[in-house]
Design a protein around this motif. Structure first.
Motif, PDB file in Angstrom:
ATOM      1  N   PHE A   1      95.621  83.372  35.687  1.00 53.68           N
ATOM      2  CA  PHE A   1      94.758  82.364  36.308  1.00 53.68           C
ATOM      3  C   PHE A   1      93.555  83.012  36.997  1.00 53.68           C
ATOM      4  N   LYS A   2      93.769  84.160  37.620  1.00 51.94           N
ATOM      5  CA  LYS A   2      92.660  84.856  38.280  1.00 51.94           C
ATOM      6  C   LYS A   2      91.616  85.294  37.271  1.00 51.94           C
ATOM      7  N   SER A   3      92.066  85.895  36.165  1.00 53.50           N
ATOM      8  CA  SER A   3      91.150  86.314  35.107  1.00 53.50           C
ATOM      9  C   SER A   3      90.417  85.110  34.522  1.00 53.50           C
ATOM     10  N   SER A   4      91.153  84.007  34.321  1.00 51.54           N
ATOM     11  CA  SER A   4      90.538  82.789  33.783  1.00 51.54           C
ATOM     12  C   SER A   4      89.411  82.306  34.688  1.00 51.54           C
ATOM     13  N   HIS A   5      89.652  82.343  35.982  1.00 51.22           N
ATOM     14  CA  HIS A   5      88.626  81.906  36.937  1.00 51.22           C
ATOM     15  C   HIS A   5      87.408  82.824  36.886  1.00 51.22           C
ATOM     16  N   GLN A   6      87.634  84.117  36.789  1.00 53.06           N
ATOM     17  CA  GLN A   6      86.532  85.081  36.806  1.00 53.06           C
ATOM     18  C   GLN A   6      85.645  84.975  35.571  1.00 53.06           C
ATOM     19  N   ILE A   7      86.244  84.735  34.413  1.00 52.76           N
ATOM     20  CA  ILE A   7      85.449  84.738  33.185  1.00 52.76           C
ATOM     21  C   ILE A   7      84.712  83.426  32.948  1.00 52.76           C
TER      22      ILE A   7
ATOM     23  N   PHE B   1     107.464  74.856  35.429  1.00 55.94           N
ATOM     24  CA  PHE B   1     106.667  74.471  36.586  1.00 55.94           C
ATOM     25  C   PHE B   1     107.085  73.114  37.145  1.00 55.94           C
ATOM     26  N   SER B   2     106.966  72.959  38.446  1.00 55.28           N
ATOM     27  CA  SER B   2     106.898  71.636  39.065  1.00 55.28           C
ATOM     28  C   SER B   2     105.415  71.304  39.208  1.00 55.28           C
ATOM     29  N   LYS B   3     105.114  70.050  39.427  1.00 53.11           N
ATOM     30  CA  LYS B   3     103.711  69.661  39.559  1.00 53.11           C
ATOM     31  C   LYS B   3     103.058  70.367  40.749  1.00 53.11           C
ATOM     32  N   SER B   4     103.739  70.382  41.902  1.00 53.76           N
ATOM     33  CA  SER B   4     103.167  71.011  43.096  1.00 53.76           C
ATOM     34  C   SER B   4     102.986  72.511  42.897  1.00 53.76           C
ATOM     35  N   ASP B   5     103.906  73.121  42.177  1.00 62.92           N
ATOM     36  CA  ASP B   5     103.828  74.564  41.921  1.00 62.92           C
ATOM     37  C   ASP B   5     102.631  74.890  41.034  1.00 62.92           C
ATOM     38  N   LEU B   6     102.408  74.086  39.995  1.00 61.91           N
ATOM     39  CA  LEU B   6     101.267  74.308  39.113  1.00 61.91           C
ATOM     40  C   LEU B   6      99.955  74.141  39.869  1.00 61.91           C
ATOM     41  N   ILE B   7      99.889  73.130  40.718  1.00 58.52           N
ATOM     42  CA  ILE B   7      98.695  72.930  41.536  1.00 58.52           C
ATOM     43  C   ILE B   7      98.455  74.147  42.427  1.00 58.52           C
ATOM     44  N   LYS B   8      99.512  74.686  42.997  1.00 55.94           N
ATOM     45  CA  LYS B   8      99.377  75.866  43.861  1.00 55.94           C
ATOM     46  C   LYS B   8      98.879  77.066  43.063  1.00 55.94           C
ATOM     47  N   HIS B   9      99.408  77.276  41.859  1.00 56.80           N
ATOM     48  CA  HIS B   9      98.934  78.375  41.005  1.00 56.80           C
ATOM     49  C   HIS B   9      97.428  78.276  40.797  1.00 56.80           C
ATOM     50  N   LEU B  10      96.954  77.090  40.496  1.00 61.06           N
ATOM     51  CA  LEU B  10      95.532  76.890  40.236  1.00 61.06           C
ATOM     52  C   LEU B  10      94.710  77.048  41.516  1.00 61.06           C
ATOM     53  N   ARG B  11      95.162  76.420  42.588  1.00 57.02           N
ATOM     54  CA  ARG B  11      94.409  76.453  43.848  1.00 57.02           C
ATOM     55  C   ARG B  11      94.348  77.868  44.421  1.00 57.02           C
ATOM     56  N   ASP B  12      95.452  78.595  44.360  1.00 57.72           N
ATOM     57  CA  ASP B  12      95.494  79.948  44.913  1.00 57.72           C
ATOM     58  C   ASP B  12      94.540  80.892  44.193  1.00 57.72           C
ATOM     59  N   ASN B  13      94.190  80.550  42.964  1.00 52.09           N
ATOM     60  CA  ASN B  13      93.297  81.406  42.188  1.00 52.09           C
ATOM     61  C   ASN B  13      91.888  80.831  42.062  1.00 52.09           C
ATOM     62  N   GLY B  14      91.556  79.933  42.991  1.00 48.60           N
ATOM     63  CA  GLY B  14      90.172  79.509  43.168  1.00 48.60           C
ATOM     64  C   GLY B  14      89.743  78.245  42.465  1.00 48.60           C
ATOM     65  N   PHE B  15      90.624  77.571  41.739  1.00 50.95           N
ATOM     66  CA  PHE B  15      90.214  76.394  40.984  1.00 50.95           C
ATOM     67  C   PHE B  15      90.064  75.162  41.877  1.00 50.95           C
TER      68      PHE B  15
ATOM     69  N   LEU C   1     100.341  68.451  31.962  1.00 55.43           N
ATOM     70  CA  LEU C   1      98.988  68.696  31.481  1.00 55.43           C
ATOM     71  C   LEU C   1      98.114  69.012  32.677  1.00 55.43           C
ATOM     72  N   PHE C   2      97.179  69.954  32.520  1.00 53.49           N
ATOM     73  CA  PHE C   2      96.303  70.244  33.649  1.00 53.49           C
ATOM     74  C   PHE C   2      94.860  70.437  33.235  1.00 53.49           C
ATOM     75  N   PHE C   3      93.987  70.070  34.149  1.00 48.36           N
ATOM     76  CA  PHE C   3      92.539  70.243  34.023  1.00 48.36           C
ATOM     77  C   PHE C   3      92.037  70.638  35.400  1.00 48.36           C
ATOM     78  N   ALA C   4      91.143  71.628  35.451  1.00 49.03           N
ATOM     79  CA  ALA C   4      90.548  72.037  36.729  1.00 49.03           C
ATOM     80  C   ALA C   4      89.203  72.688  36.449  1.00 49.03           C
ATOM     81  N   THR C   5      88.381  72.763  37.475  1.00 45.92           N
ATOM     82  CA  THR C   5      87.063  73.374  37.330  1.00 45.92           C
ATOM     83  C   THR C   5      86.951  74.615  38.210  1.00 45.92           C
ATOM     84  N   LYS C   6      86.005  75.467  37.860  1.00 52.88           N
ATOM     85  CA  LYS C   6      85.805  76.679  38.657  1.00 52.88           C
ATOM     86  C   LYS C   6      85.190  76.356  40.012  1.00 52.88           C
ATOM     87  N   SER C   7      84.256  75.424  40.025  1.00 50.77           N
ATOM     88  CA  SER C   7      83.594  75.098  41.297  1.00 50.77           C
ATOM     89  C   SER C   7      83.377  73.608  41.412  1.00 50.77           C
TER      90      SER C   7
END
Length: 249
Positions: free
Chosen positions: A139-145, A200-214, A243-249
């Motif tokens: 997730f961190k690499s995904s955010h950076q690229i 994953f649980s839903k809250s866990d997936l959200i945390k993975h994304l949020r913790d890595n800047g999404f 299913l998930f969708f998120a943006t970098k900024s």
């Protein structure tokens, strides 16, 4: 079942054959994610590039190009044998001139910053990444690229669904203080092979994304997706993936 490491599992011919398909295809919820990306970039005039992790035999790549209107995909997979078949499929499907592929463990990928408008992690690839540090690295690499206007989409296995699976993770949550591993750890695999996995649980997936800047994180289960579109779905008998969708900024 025989216990086997993740990479070795995906190199097995009998496993690969379960993933291969003569024609590209997508489920309706995958098309939903692609359409969200299309709408996200509807006013863009730039050349759009995507990074696909866990491409397997390439099933979804022509569909990504078709539904998102992207110009280019860099696809990667941990399996040399998967990539070999993927390259043959892409040529047969007539999209090999718009795709490059590499063999790479997703958690080791180091791409250039701000070089892709989209990252896709389909096929529940993250289910086969047991280690939390490796999932975070992906997730961190995904955010950076991603470019500043970039987005990420994907599908993962859900802790909630079929009764026995739901009960299994409920018990693990209740007794989580006594567990050596994470709540989401579970054996997975097929064709006689057993692989360490993560659900994953839903809250866990959200945390993975949020913790890595999404940002602008949207997560829903397949049953919620169908319900919101006026259709029924029996989560007790279906996969009920997230299913998930998120943006970098």
């Amino acid at each position: 079942m025989m216990k086997i490491e993740n990479k070795d599992f995906w190199e097995k011919q009998e496993v690969i054959l379960t993933q291969d398909t003569p024609v590209p295809n997508s489920s309706d919820f995958e098309i939903y994610l692609y359409t969200k990306v299309l709408n996200h970039f509807k006013n863009s005039n730039q050349k759009l590039k995507s990074k696909t992790f866990g491409c397997g035999t390439g099933r979804e790549i022509p569909e990504i190009l078709k539904y998102t209107k992207f110009d280019y995909v860099l696809a990667s997979d941990i399996s040399e044998n998967m990539i070999s078949i993927c390259n043959k499929n892409l040529k047969n499907w007539g999209v090999d001139n718009r795709v490059d592929s590499i063999v790479c463990n997703a958690s080791d990928y180091k791409g250039s910053d701000n070089s892709f408008q989209m990252v896709t992690i389909m096929n529940s690839m993250l289910t086969y990444v047991k280690d939390r540090n490796e999932r975070y690295a992906i997730f961190k690499s995904s955010h950076q690229i991603l470019t500043d206007d970039g987005c990420i989409i994907g599908v993962v296995h859900n802790q909630e669904g079929a009764p026995l699976k739901t009960l299994y993770f409920l018990i693990r949550r209740i007794f989580s203080v006594f567990l050596k591993g994470e709540v989401g750890h579970r054996k997975t695999g097929f064709k006689g092979f057993k692989v360490e996995g993560y659900y994953f649980s839903k809250s866990d997936l959200i945390k993975h994304l949020r913790d890595n800047g999404f940002k602008n994180i949207e997560v829903q289960s397949i049953s919620e997706f169908y319900k919101s579109n006026g259709f029924g779905y029996d989560k007790w008998n279906g996969y009920n993936n997230l299913l998930f969708f998120a943006t970098k900024s």
